[in-house]
Enzyme design. Structure first.
Site, PDB file in Angstrom:
ATOM      1  N   LYS A 193     -12.044 -11.920   4.636  1.00 22.72           N
ATOM      2  CA  LYS A 193     -13.217 -11.526   5.406  1.00 22.72           C
ATOM      3  C   LYS A 193     -14.262 -10.995   4.433  1.00 22.72           C
ATOM      4  O   LYS A 193     -13.924 -10.633   3.305  1.00 22.72           O
ATOM      5  CB  LYS A 193     -12.851 -10.501   6.468  1.00 22.72           C
ATOM      6  CG  LYS A 193     -12.159  -9.252   5.969  1.00 22.72           C
ATOM      7  CD  LYS A 193     -11.727  -8.443   7.177  1.00 22.72           C
ATOM      8  CE  LYS A 193     -10.882  -7.263   6.787  1.00 22.72           C
ATOM      9  NZ  LYS A 193      -9.532  -7.609   6.339  1.00 22.72           N
ATOM     10  N   ARG A 219       0.835  -1.208   0.000  1.00 24.28           N
ATOM     11  CA  ARG A 219       0.000   0.000   0.000  1.00 24.28           C
ATOM     12  C   ARG A 219       0.856   1.239   0.000  1.00 24.28           C
ATOM     13  O   ARG A 219       1.749   1.372   0.831  1.00 24.28           O
ATOM     14  CB  ARG A 219      -0.859   0.039   1.256  1.00 24.28           C
ATOM     15  CG  ARG A 219      -2.251  -0.406   0.970  1.00 24.28           C
ATOM     16  CD  ARG A 219      -3.081  -0.410   2.201  1.00 24.28           C
ATOM     17  NE  ARG A 219      -3.830  -1.638   2.202  1.00 24.28           N
ATOM     18  CZ  ARG A 219      -4.673  -1.992   3.133  1.00 24.28           C
ATOM     19  NH1 ARG A 219      -4.884  -1.197   4.146  1.00 24.28           N
ATOM     20  NH2 ARG A 219      -5.332  -3.119   3.049  1.00 24.28           N
ATOM     21  N   SER A 265     -11.061  -5.233  13.893  1.00 19.37           N
ATOM     22  CA  SER A 265     -10.971  -4.203  12.858  1.00 19.37           C
ATOM     23  C   SER A 265     -12.108  -4.350  11.840  1.00 19.37           C
ATOM     24  O   SER A 265     -11.914  -4.148  10.650  1.00 19.37           O
ATOM     25  CB  SER A 265      -9.611  -4.274  12.172  1.00 19.37           C
ATOM     26  OG  SER A 265      -9.379  -5.586  11.680  1.00 19.37           O
ATOM     27  N   ASP A 317     -16.295  -1.277   3.758  1.00 17.45           N
ATOM     28  CA  ASP A 317     -15.133  -0.462   3.374  1.00 17.45           C
ATOM     29  C   ASP A 317     -14.978  -0.465   1.858  1.00 17.45           C
ATOM     30  O   ASP A 317     -15.796  -1.059   1.129  1.00 17.45           O
ATOM     31  CB  ASP A 317     -13.856  -0.931   4.088  1.00 17.45           C
ATOM     32  CG  ASP A 317     -13.347  -2.271   3.587  1.00 17.45           C
ATOM     33  OD1 ASP A 317     -14.155  -3.042   3.031  1.00 17.45           O
ATOM     34  OD2 ASP A 317     -12.153  -2.554   3.753  1.00 17.45           O
ATOM     35  N   ASP A 337     -13.201  -1.962  -0.395  1.00 18.30           N
ATOM     36  CA  ASP A 337     -13.149  -3.212  -1.168  1.00 18.30           C
ATOM     37  C   ASP A 337     -14.121  -4.271  -0.653  1.00 18.30           C
ATOM     38  O   ASP A 337     -14.099  -5.416  -1.118  1.00 18.30           O
ATOM     39  CB  ASP A 337     -11.718  -3.770  -1.208  1.00 18.30           C
ATOM     40  CG  ASP A 337     -11.201  -4.127   0.165  1.00 18.30           C
ATOM     41  OD1 ASP A 337     -11.587  -3.461   1.139  1.00 18.30           O
ATOM     42  OD2 ASP A 337     -10.416  -5.082   0.281  1.00 18.30           O
ATOM     43  N   GLU A 372     -12.075 -10.239  13.411  1.00 21.71           N
ATOM     44  CA  GLU A 372     -11.126  -9.316  14.004  1.00 21.71           C
ATOM     45  C   GLU A 372     -11.865  -8.073  14.491  1.00 21.71           C
ATOM     46  O   GLU A 372     -12.898  -7.704  13.932  1.00 21.71           O
ATOM     47  CB  GLU A 372     -10.102  -8.881  12.960  1.00 21.71           C
ATOM     48  CG  GLU A 372      -9.248 -10.012  12.445  1.00 21.71           C
ATOM     49  CD  GLU A 372      -8.224  -9.498  11.444  1.00 21.71           C
ATOM     50  OE1 GLU A 372      -7.092  -9.275  11.842  1.00 21.71           O
ATOM     51  OE2 GLU A 372      -8.588  -9.289  10.280  1.00 21.71           O
ATOM     52  N   ASP A 430     -14.597  -5.949   2.218  1.00 24.62           N
ATOM     53  CA  ASP A 430     -14.369  -7.064   3.136  1.00 24.62           C
ATOM     54  C   ASP A 430     -14.703  -6.700   4.586  1.00 24.62           C
ATOM     55  O   ASP A 430     -15.015  -7.563   5.387  1.00 24.62           O
ATOM     56  CB  ASP A 430     -12.954  -7.655   3.007  1.00 24.62           C
ATOM     57  CG  ASP A 430     -11.861  -6.629   3.103  1.00 24.62           C
ATOM     58  OD1 ASP A 430     -12.177  -5.428   3.234  1.00 24.62           O
ATOM     59  OD2 ASP A 430     -10.680  -7.018   3.041  1.00 24.62           O
ATOM     60  N   ARG A 431     -14.645  -5.388   4.924  1.00 23.14           N
ATOM     61  CA  ARG A 431     -15.007  -4.981   6.293  1.00 23.14           C
ATOM     62  C   ARG A 431     -16.480  -4.630   6.406  1.00 23.14           C
ATOM     63  O   ARG A 431     -17.109  -4.275   5.396  1.00 23.14           O
ATOM     64  CB  ARG A 431     -14.210  -3.740   6.693  1.00 23.14           C
ATOM     65  CG  ARG A 431     -12.747  -3.986   6.864  1.00 23.14           C
ATOM     66  CD  ARG A 431     -12.059  -2.738   7.353  1.00 23.14           C
ATOM     67  NE  ARG A 431     -10.680  -3.055   7.680  1.00 23.14           N
ATOM     68  CZ  ARG A 431      -9.892  -2.290   8.414  1.00 23.14           C
ATOM     69  NH1 ARG A 431     -10.342  -1.149   8.888  1.00 23.14           N
ATOM     70  NH2 ARG A 431      -8.655  -2.665   8.671  1.00 23.14           N
ATOM     71  N   SER A 481      -7.997  -0.988   0.318  1.00 23.09           N
ATOM     72  CA  SER A 481      -9.017  -1.331   1.314  1.00 23.09           C
ATOM     73  C   SER A 481      -9.745  -0.110   1.870  1.00 23.09           C
ATOM     74  O   SER A 481     -10.424   0.592   1.151  1.00 23.09           O
ATOM     75  CB  SER A 481      -8.349  -2.144   2.417  1.00 23.09           C
ATOM     76  OG  SER A 481      -9.310  -2.639   3.301  1.00 23.09           O
ATOM     77  N   HIS A 482      -9.541   0.159   3.153  1.00 30.45           N
ATOM     78  CA  HIS A 482     -10.278   1.233   3.836  1.00 30.45           C
ATOM     79  C   HIS A 482      -9.523   2.556   3.788  1.00 30.45           C
ATOM     80  O   HIS A 482      -9.968   3.539   4.374  1.00 30.45           O
ATOM     81  CB  HIS A 482     -10.519   0.826   5.287  1.00 30.45           C
ATOM     82  CG  HIS A 482      -9.237   0.402   5.953  1.00 30.45           C
ATOM     83  ND1 HIS A 482      -8.680  -0.842   5.748  1.00 30.45           N
ATOM     84  CD2 HIS A 482      -8.412   1.058   6.776  1.00 30.45           C
ATOM     85  CE1 HIS A 482      -7.557  -0.927   6.437  1.00 30.45           C
ATOM     86  NE2 HIS A 482      -7.366   0.211   7.066  1.00 30.45           N
ATOM     87  N   THR A 541      -2.674 -10.160  14.079  1.00 32.60           N
ATOM     88  CA  THR A 541      -3.519  -9.335  13.225  1.00 32.60           C
ATOM     89  C   THR A 541      -3.220  -9.584  11.747  1.00 32.60           C
ATOM     90  O   THR A 541      -2.067  -9.618  11.346  1.00 32.60           O
ATOM     91  CB  THR A 541      -3.257  -7.846  13.558  1.00 32.60           C
ATOM     92  OG1 THR A 541      -3.684  -7.635  14.899  1.00 32.60           O
ATOM     93  CG2 THR A 541      -4.011  -6.930  12.640  1.00 32.60           C
TER      94      THR A 541
HETATM   95  C1  G6P Z   1      -6.460  -5.345   7.022  1.00 27.50           C
HETATM   96  C2  G6P Z   1      -6.401  -6.821   7.133  1.00 27.50           C
HETATM   97  C3  G6P Z   1      -7.003  -7.240   8.443  1.00 27.50           C
HETATM   98  C4  G6P Z   1      -6.323  -6.546   9.588  1.00 27.50           C
HETATM   99  C5  G6P Z   1      -6.272  -5.078   9.388  1.00 27.50           C
HETATM  100  C6  G6P Z   1      -5.383  -4.489  10.462  1.00 27.50           C
HETATM  101  O1  G6P Z   1      -7.789  -4.923   6.984  1.00 27.50           O
HETATM  102  O2  G6P Z   1      -7.085  -7.432   6.077  1.00 27.50           O
HETATM  103  O3  G6P Z   1      -6.916  -8.615   8.548  1.00 27.50           O
HETATM  104  O4  G6P Z   1      -6.982  -6.774  10.790  1.00 27.50           O
HETATM  105  O5  G6P Z   1      -5.794  -4.771   8.113  1.00 27.50           O
HETATM  106  O6  G6P Z   1      -4.744  -3.384  10.071  1.00 27.50           O
HETATM  107  P1  G6P Z   1      -3.646  -2.650  10.935  1.00 27.50           P
HETATM  108  O7  G6P Z   1      -3.672  -1.283  10.343  1.00 27.50           O
HETATM  109  O8  G6P Z   1      -4.144  -2.659  12.371  1.00 27.50           O
HETATM  110  O9  G6P Z   1      -2.352  -3.400  10.772  1.00 27.50           O
HETATM  111 ZN    ZN Z   2     -10.883  -3.950   3.063  1.00 26.39          ZN
END
Ligand code: G6P
Ligand code: ZN
Length: 551
Positions: free
Chosen positions: A379, A24, A368, A278, A280, A366, A282-283, A114-115, A347
């Site tokens: 997810k 990213r 998150s 989010d 993409d 998770e 998945d959240r 992602s988010h 994580t």
């Molecule tokens: C992404 C992953 C998740 C993870 C999250 C945590 O969304 O797919 O599996 O929990 O990132 O992100 P962080 O910013 O806390 O490392």
């Molecule tokens: Zn995502």
């Protein structure tokens, strides 16, 4: 026409290490570095042996078209036999995972951050998922030593029509590009898992109103298909359902801060169920009437306790559960009661994949805002919403159960895990590293063990007593301060940012004291938060008085 393959010399980059979830970077950064994207795509192909079928798509964020064009040209030159692309490049992350599995592909290239926000000033991301449909990790080593990449520069494809085209590549090779419907495979899978008729009947009675917010991410077309075309609801049940390259300026992260628009609408009392996804898809975030917030840790536990209501799990049985370490252990209580195993992993969704492949777990999640099962290896936001609607449809048929009633009932049986997370975004990396070093000292010198911290909550005249302080099994996964009553303070640095550092502070506390169930989370966790901020010297190291986000 026969397309020529060119070898282009390139210089490797040392910073293409995928974070928690793929590579990213800021768009500005990616576009300022020569061959940055080309190197990474070639590194993927250097890392895999099976080059038969690759799936490609993403959340349609800014810069996606340019990257898809590069994926096409580099795939053709690398002997990929077939490249499957979602129409207009659109595929949610769960959809990619389902397509890889359904088509028995060698893997998938997912284009999303992602988010994280999108647009010219936002982020872009590239993630590779392997044969099982889950995140793969082996790209970094290749990216450090790459010296050239192969490309068919003249090969162009249109991605706005569903069609299949085969191209002749030099050396008598053939390369097929298949543009597929973005939703079909995923929708078919959902129909196998859930009882769509039951949910449709429940929702069409008209006395249970839902509001689904895609935050201008990839989920718009998926929600339209499911809620409007399949369940027959009015389009008014959808918010922000047009995928936009910059998400219309929204931060596509489904939490109480960034999905505030949905929260505000829910607070009007018009809707009984709300959900957001989010960028993409998945959240997810689940809300009940009047904005009742279901923490992701509770959402996971409630789904776990009711899994047998869902046709898929009736068929496959329930193997076991898992959660990431910072996730509040509400699911552990369910596992205990059902006599199932519950695993605790670092994580990142990639850690659940093996457990699923070994049939050790059926459900995982998770804090998150991620929940999912072994139907795919990512997810899955919409799947989670369909789980909730299945539970509501089942329980609501006789006694009109609401989201808050279901959660309250759950707490009565299993106890309540209060949870909060404080994020300190965009901090100086140095300060955060020093903070973690400072915490590591507590691990080394054991000075906190058995230390007492008085609680100042009137109905609990006890102290928090430190049981242990450790660095979670896998190194650098987070420092845990665990108290004798099971309460936990966890600190870790995020692995999904594109610049600087984000410190995450997680607090959770378990209680079976029913009088506390209806208390505000912030009040119940007040003392633990204070202990954490003091012990970790958060303000000293980050320079920040307040977190940027609280979930
Ligand atoms: C992404 C992953 C998740 C993870 C999250 C945590 O969304 O797919 O599996 O929990 O990132 O992100 P962080 O910013 O806390 O490392
Ligand atoms: Zn995502």
């Amino acid at each position: 026409m026969v397309y020529k393959i060119q070898q282009v010399e390139t210089t490797s980059y040392s910073d293409q290490k995928p974070g928690t979830s793929g590579l990213r970077k800021q768009v500005k950064y990616l576009t300022s570095k020569i061959n940055y994207v080309e190197n990474f795509i070639q590194s993927i192909y250097n890392a895999i042996d099976d080059k038969s079928v690759i799936v490609c798509g993403g959340d349609g964020r800014f810069y996606s078209d340019a990257v898809i064009d590069k994926v096409v040209k580099i795939s053709a030159a690398n002997g990929i036999e077939k490249l499957i692309i979602g129409k207009n490049g659109i595929l949610s992350t769960p959809a990619v995972s389902s397509i890889i599995r359904e088509k028995k592909a060698s893997g998938g290239i997912i284009l999303t951050a992602s988010h994280n926000p999108g647009g010219p000033d936002g982020d872009f991301g590239i993630k590779f998922n392997g044969k099982n449909g889950g995140p793969a990790t082996e790209i970094f080593e290749e990216s450090k030593s790459i010296k050239s990449y192969s490309i068919c520069k003249d090969l162009e494809v249109k991605i706005d029509q569903i069609e299949s085209k085969t191209f002749e590549i030099e050396n008598n090779k053939k390369f097929t590009v298949e543009i597929i419907d973005s939703i079909e495979t995923y929708l078919n899978l959902m129909k196998e898992i859930f009882d769509f008729n039951k949910i449709k009947t429940f929702l069409s009675k008209g006395d249970f109103n839902i509001l689904i917010d895609s935050l201008n991410g990839v989920m718009g077309p998926y929600t339209e298909k499911v809620f409007v075309d399949e369940f027959g609801l009015d389009k008014k049940c959808l918010r922000n359902y047009k995928p936009l390259p910059d998400f219309g300026g929204l931060h596509p992260d489904p939490n109480l801060t960034y999905a505030k628009g949905l929260l505000d609408e829910m607070k009007t009392g018009v809707y009984d169920f709300g959900a957001a996804f989010d960028g993409d898809g998945d959240r997810n975030m689940i809300l009940g009437k009047d904005g009742f917030f279901v923490t992701p840790s509770d959402s996971l536990a409630v789904i776990g306790a009711n899994l047998k209501l869902i046709p898929y799990f009736k068929k496959t049985g329930v193997h076991g559960f898992a959660r990431s370490m910072p996730t509040a252990p509400a699911i552990d209580q369910v596992a205990k009661k059902l006599g199932l195993k519950c695993f605790e992993v670092p994580t990142g969704w990639k850690f659940f994949g093996n457990l699923m492949d070994e049939k050790l777990i059926s459900l995982c999640g998770e804090e998150s805002f991620g929940t999912g099962s072994d139907h795919i290896r990512e997810k899955d936001g919409l799947w989670t919403v369909l789980c909730w609607l299945s539970i509501l449809a089942e329980k609501g048929t006789n006694d009109r159960a609401s989201v808050s009633e279901i959660v309250n009932e759950h707490w009565k049986i299993y106890g309540r895990n209060f949870f909060t997370r404080y994020d300190y975004e965009n901090c100086e990396t140095k300060g955060c590293d020093l903070l973690m070093e400072h915490l590591n000292n507590y691990v080394q010198n054991k000075s906190l063990e058995n230390k007492l911290f008085p609680t100042n909550i009137t109905d609990l005249s006890q102290c928090y007593v430190v049981e242990k302080v450790d660095n979670f099994e896998y190194l650098d996964c987070g420092i845990r301060i665990i108290f004798k009553d099971g309460s936990r303070i966890i600190l870790r640095l995020s692995g999904t940012g594109s610049t600087n550092a984000t410190l995450r502070l997680y607090i959770d506390r378990y209680t079976k004291n029913e009088f506390l169930y209806t208390e505000e989370t912030s009040k119940v966790l007040e003392t633990l938060v204070k202990i954490a901020l003091d012990l970790a010297k958060v303000e000293t190291f980050t320079g920040m008085k307040e977190p940027t986000v609280i979930t």
